[in-house]
Structure formats: structure tokens, C-alpha cells
Design a protein around this motif. Structure first.
Motif, PDB file in Angstrom:
ATOM      1  N   LEU A 150       9.326  28.696  47.858  1.00  0.00           N
ATOM      2  CA  LEU A 150      10.531  29.381  47.400  1.00  0.00           C
ATOM      3  C   LEU A 150      11.323  28.457  46.500  1.00  0.00           C
ATOM      4  O   LEU A 150      11.522  27.292  46.812  1.00  0.00           O
ATOM      5  N   LYS A 151      11.767  28.964  45.371  1.00  0.00           N
ATOM      6  CA  LYS A 151      12.536  28.156  44.439  1.00  0.00           C
ATOM      7  C   LYS A 151      13.972  28.617  44.435  1.00  0.00           C
ATOM      8  O   LYS A 151      14.267  29.766  44.695  1.00  0.00           O
ATOM      9  N   GLY A 152      14.845  27.712  44.124  1.00  0.00           N
ATOM     10  CA  GLY A 152      16.263  28.037  44.060  1.00  0.00           C
ATOM     11  C   GLY A 152      17.089  26.794  44.291  1.00  0.00           C
ATOM     12  O   GLY A 152      16.567  25.706  44.505  1.00  0.00           O
TER      13      GLY A 152
END
Length: 161
Positions: free
Chosen positions: A42-44
Motif C-alpha cells: 500500500l502506498k501513501g
């Protein structure tokens, strides 16, 4: 360790009661919950505002026995006027300034001590409690906590904390 006894002639598997419970616990521990969200890949970006650190700091400082209030003379006078004319409640981060840089936190806090408490002991306890609370609640490394003792609350003075 789960004990499993199998009978070849019938082809069925028999698990005794304690082993059955242990097997269920092991299976639950090995498999993730169905409604759990996987964050692998997951990116962010997670951003924590300085105000969040300031509020956590203020609450941690006010938990220390001997701390009567937060903020310097001017801040406390301003809050008193705001309260009297009904312009809102006391700010939760009064007397606290936090700066976050690269996941490291530096905190400045101004406190008022209750008369009869040892100033250096209360200030050291504030440093410790603030650093521990911010580290535990926010997962950030606290590099410094600067405590300024601005005043002493005398017996009979109005309490605002």
C-alpha cells in the motif's frame, strides 16, 4: 503441539478435546481475520499535524501531580478573558509548541506548578511523561522536551486545570 490420532482402517481422524482446542487456536493464529485489510504494498503518506503532538503533550503534562496549568502569564490571561466573554473554551494545547522534522519531535512546554511541590521534580516528571506519551501514542521519537516553569499556583488561587 496438536496431537492427532488417525485410524487407517476407517480413514477418519480423531482429535482429543484439548488437542482440538489447541488446533483451533493455532489455525486462528496462523490465518488472518477475514475482514482484516492487507497493507502490504500500500502506498501513501501519513502526516501528523503539530497540533496533534501539542494536544497529546498538554494532556500528558496535566496528568503529572503538581502541574496546575499550562501556558505563560499572557496566554493564561488571554484564555481567562476569552472564557469570561464566552468566546469558546480553553485551547487544549495552550502553552505547548511542538515541531516535527523527519519523524523527530521537539517540544517546548510552559507550566504552572502547584505550591508545595518540588519544582525540579515536577518538571522532570513532565519531561518523562510527555516523552513517553508522545512516543507511545504517535510512534514518533521525541528528541527533546523543554519545560519552562512560569508561575506557582498559590493556595486559594482559582484553579483552571
Amino acid at each position: 503441539m496438536t496431537e492427532v490420532v488417525s485410524y487407517e482402517e476407517t480413514g477418519e481422524t480423531v482429535i482429543d478435546g484439548a488437542a482440538e482446542e489447541n488446533a483451533a487456536n493455532a489455525a486462528a493464529a496462523e490465518s488472518p481475520h477475514e475482514d482484516a485489510i492487507s497493507v502490504a504494498g500500500l502506498k501513501g503518506k501519513i502526516t501528523v499535524a503539530d497540533e496533534v503532538v501539542e494536544k497529546v503533550t498538554a494532556l500528558a503534562a496535566l496528568q503529572v501531580p503538581g502541574v496546575a496549568d499550562l501556558g505563560g502569564d499572557f496566554e493564561r490571561a488571554f484564555e481567562s478573558v476569552r472564557d469570561r466573554i464566552g468566546l469558546g473554551s480553553k485551547r487544549a494545547n495552550q502553552g505547548v509548541r511542538a515541531e516535527i522534522q523527519d519523524g523527530l519531535v521537539a517540544i517546548d512546554i510552559t507550566i504552572v506548578i502547584v505550591y508545595g511541590h518540588v519544582v525540579m521534580e515536577v518538571a522532570a516528571e513532565v519531561q518523562s511523561n510527555v516523552a513517553t506519551s508522545v512516543a507511545q501514542m504517535l510512534g514518533m521519537e521525541v528528541v527533546e522536551v523543554n519545560v519552562t516553569v512560569d508561575d506557582v499556583r498559590l493556595p486559594g488561587d482559582a484553579t483552571t486545570a
